[in-house]
Write an enzyme that holds these catalytic residues in place. Structure first.
Site, PDB file in Angstrom:
ATOM      1  N   ASP A 106       0.831  -1.210   0.000  1.00  0.00           N
ATOM      2  CA  ASP A 106       0.000   0.000   0.000  1.00  0.00           C
ATOM      3  C   ASP A 106       0.863   1.256   0.000  1.00  0.00           C
ATOM      4  OD1 ASP A 106       1.013  -0.407   2.500  1.00  0.00           O
ATOM      5  OD2 ASP A 106      -0.876  -0.118   3.577  1.00  0.00           O
ATOM      6  N   LYS A 157       3.280   1.421  16.100  1.00  0.00           N
ATOM      7  CA  LYS A 157       2.143   2.268  16.483  1.00  0.00           C
ATOM      8  C   LYS A 157       2.296   2.797  17.914  1.00  0.00           C
ATOM      9  CE  LYS A 157       0.430   0.829  12.549  1.00  0.00           C
ATOM     10  NZ  LYS A 157       0.298  -0.537  12.231  1.00  0.00           N
ATOM     11  N   ASP A 217       1.781   6.027   2.498  1.00  0.00           N
ATOM     12  CA  ASP A 217       1.004   4.801   2.669  1.00  0.00           C
ATOM     13  C   ASP A 217      -0.422   5.195   2.314  1.00  0.00           C
ATOM     14  OD1 ASP A 217      -0.913   3.143   3.960  1.00  0.00           O
ATOM     15  OD2 ASP A 217       0.569   2.411   5.369  1.00  0.00           O
TER      16      ASP A 217
HETATM   17  N1  GDD Z   1      -0.256 -12.064   3.440  1.00  0.00           N
HETATM   18  C1  GDD Z   1      -0.560 -11.235   4.428  1.00  0.00           C
HETATM   19  N2  GDD Z   1      -1.085 -11.761   5.575  1.00  0.00           N
HETATM   20  N3  GDD Z   1      -0.349  -9.922   4.277  1.00  0.00           N
HETATM   21  C2  GDD Z   1      -0.670  -9.102   5.307  1.00  0.00           C
HETATM   22  C3  GDD Z   1      -1.216  -9.567   6.510  1.00  0.00           C
HETATM   23  C4  GDD Z   1      -1.438 -10.982   6.644  1.00  0.00           C
HETATM   24  O1  GDD Z   1      -1.905 -11.500   7.661  1.00  0.00           O
HETATM   25  N4  GDD Z   1      -1.446  -8.507   7.336  1.00  0.00           N
HETATM   26  C5  GDD Z   1      -1.043  -7.418   6.653  1.00  0.00           C
HETATM   27  N5  GDD Z   1      -0.586  -7.758   5.417  1.00  0.00           N
HETATM   28  C6  GDD Z   1      -0.037  -6.880   4.397  1.00  0.00           C
HETATM   29  C7  GDD Z   1      -0.964  -5.746   4.005  1.00  0.00           C
HETATM   30  O2  GDD Z   1      -1.727  -6.119   2.867  1.00  0.00           O
HETATM   31  C8  GDD Z   1       0.021  -4.617   3.699  1.00  0.00           C
HETATM   32  O3  GDD Z   1       0.490  -4.656   2.369  1.00  0.00           O
HETATM   33  C9  GDD Z   1       1.203  -4.910   4.591  1.00  0.00           C
HETATM   34  O4  GDD Z   1       1.083  -6.269   4.989  1.00  0.00           O
HETATM   35  C10 GDD Z   1       1.231  -4.005   5.840  1.00  0.00           C
HETATM   36  O5  GDD Z   1      -0.026  -4.046   6.450  1.00  0.00           O
HETATM   37  P1  GDD Z   1      -0.797  -2.706   6.840  1.00  0.00           P
HETATM   38  O6  GDD Z   1      -2.079  -3.118   7.473  1.00  0.00           O
HETATM   39  O7  GDD Z   1      -0.848  -1.777   5.703  1.00  0.00           O
HETATM   40  O8  GDD Z   1       0.151  -2.176   7.983  1.00  0.00           O
HETATM   41  P2  GDD Z   1       0.318  -0.697   8.526  1.00  0.00           P
HETATM   42  O9  GDD Z   1       0.243   0.288   7.444  1.00  0.00           O
HETATM   43  O10 GDD Z   1      -0.591  -0.520   9.686  1.00  0.00           O
HETATM   44  O11 GDD Z   1       1.813  -0.755   9.125  1.00  0.00           O
HETATM   45  C11 GDD Z   1       2.872  -1.289   8.345  1.00  0.00           C
HETATM   46  O12 GDD Z   1       3.285  -0.371   7.354  1.00  0.00           O
HETATM   47  C12 GDD Z   1       3.820   0.881   7.846  1.00  0.00           C
HETATM   48  C13 GDD Z   1       4.241   1.699   6.652  1.00  0.00           C
HETATM   49  O13 GDD Z   1       3.127   1.999   5.904  1.00  0.00           O
HETATM   50  C14 GDD Z   1       4.032  -1.617   9.271  1.00  0.00           C
HETATM   51  O14 GDD Z   1       4.991  -2.326   8.526  1.00  0.00           O
HETATM   52  C15 GDD Z   1       4.641  -0.351   9.875  1.00  0.00           C
HETATM   53  O15 GDD Z   1       5.782  -0.670  10.649  1.00  0.00           O
HETATM   54  C16 GDD Z   1       5.037   0.609   8.759  1.00  0.00           C
HETATM   55  O16 GDD Z   1       5.529   1.834   9.314  1.00  0.00           O
HETATM   56 MG    MG Z   2      -0.290   0.272   5.476  1.00  0.00          MG
END
Ligand code: GDD
Ligand code: MG
Length: 347
Positions: A106, A157, A217
């Site tokens: 994303d 977070k 993001d």
């Molecule tokens: N296959 C799979 N299975 N993918 C997953 C799963 C799962 O259970 N959970 C999440 N993902 C994928 C999502 O589709 C996304 O591409 C990515 O892992 C990160 O998940 P998000 O839900 O977007 O996380 P976030 O935005 O809250 O936090 C993450 O991204 C931030 C940067 O945008 C973390 O990595 C943070 O540390 C980081 O700063």
């Molecule tokens: Mg994200």
């Protein structure tokens, strides 16, 4: 080198846009974000990509199949239940026996992949994490690092009082395959909360790479709109599109009445019909096969494909999903509209 995309998240914060399609398939200037990201890899010579799917896996599988249409090899690894980011990486282990890339799906960024890989090698790191600076790190994973740019702590977070750095995990990693041995199999694992802190404890070297000048993001409607505004202003460049706060892109087969007022920058997809006295832009992104009626006003908004906007409607700071019909004279401001069967959501 191969790359893994984590594409299995539920996209909860982008609902209702993600009710029907998974977050990585959300269009960015008319093309799914994941497709754009995969094509970026292709442009630096990466030919094999693994997609770690879960939520709406079929949608992603059907779109990319084996990658032939993009001139790539694409493998799909589906989880029956979400395994978390670390569990998803472990689950795809069999594909990786050499240094490999991992991406959250994303993210829109201008990271220079060649520099990123070069840096990883120079640092002799087991893992390299791209980091970026944000004003409010509480929605992300905060990373502290030492004077040699090796990570020393992670906090996912954090509460405002726990924020110790405004450098955050940008969701792009390079892994050495031996790291996979440290991820437990067969259960939910978070790479951010569990794997990274444990790797540091065990003495692995995690380098941080600060090479992104543009990063977002797109995982909330505000940020999804913001990403498009950044593309229109020229802050972020998309292959084949060249906006700079000005510019009109118009796809083939459009039928735009001569009385229509267009305020740059504007993106109009293919086969769009716009009727008398409509006003389009500034910052309107209109998808393919859209019908826009008489006197409609669209500004700072994203309209997906196959939408009908009836006469006299107004859309400002609004996102309209595919196949919707905006009724005659309706006005939407700062709204996500996905159809009559769901409540419009305020952004
Ligand atoms: N296959 C799979 N299975 N993918 C997953 C799963 C799962 O259970 N959970 C999440 N993902 C994928 C999502 O589709 C996304 O591409 C990515 O892992 C990160 O998940 P998000 O839900 O977007 O996380 P976030 O935005 O809250 O936090 C993450 O991204 C931030 C940067 O945008 C973390 O990595 C943070 O540390 C980081 O700063
Ligand atoms: Mg994200």
């Amino acid at each position: 080198m191969k790359a893994l995309f984590l594409v299995g998240g539920m996209g909860t914060r982008l609902r209702p846009l993600t009710n029907k399609i998974p977050k990585p398939m959300i269009p960015i200037m008319g093309k799914p974000l994941l497709e754009r990201s995969i094509l970026n890899l292709k442009s630096v010579g990466i030919k094999e990509v693994v997609l770690s799917t879960c939520y709406r896996a079929q949608y992603i599988q059907r779109y990319f199949e084996n990658g032939e249409k993009l001139g790539m090899k694409i493998y799909h690894v589906k989880e029956d239940i979400p395994l978390g980011t670390g569990g998803a990486i472990k689950n795809a282990e069999e594909y990786f026996d050499d240094t490999f890339l991992i991406f959250n799906s994303d993210i829109l960024s201008d990271i220079d992949l060649k520099e990123f890989i070069k840096y990883h090698r120079e640092k002799g790191a087991d893992v390299t994490i791209a980091v970026t600076q944000v004003d409010d790190p509480s929605m992300y994973g905060v990373i502290e690092y030492d004077e040699n740019d090796y990570a020393i702590s992670f906090k996912e977070k954090p509460q405002p009082h726990e924020v110790t750095s405004n450098f955050i995990n940008a969701g792009a990693y390079i892994f050495e395959p031996k790291v996979l041995e440290e991820i437990p199999a067969g259960r939910v694992v978070s790479v951010e909360k569990e794997v990274f802190p444990q790797l540091i404890e065990k003495g692995y070297k995690i380098a941080v790479y600060k090479g992104c000048s543009y990063w977002i993001d797109i995982g909330t409607p505000e940020r999804y709109l913001q990403a498009h505004m950044d593309i229109m202003s020229g802050k972020y460049r998309i292959n084949g599109l060249n906006f700079s706060g000005k510019g009109i892109y118009k796809g083939p087969g459009c039928d735009i009445h001569s009385s229509v007022k267009i305020y740059e920058p504007v993106y109009i997809g293919a086969n769009v019909k716009i009727e008398e006295n409509a006003s389009i832009g500034a910052n309107a992104i209109i998808g393919d096969n859209v019908r826009i009626g008489r006197g409609v006003k669209i500004m700072r908004s994203i309209i997906w494909n196959d939408v009908v906007v009836e006469n006299g409607a107004t859309l400002i700071d609004t996102i309209v999903a595919s196949n919707c019909r905006i009724k005659q004279g309706c006005d939407y401001y700062s709204t996500v509209y996905v159809g009559e069967d769901s409540c419009p959501m305020a952004i």
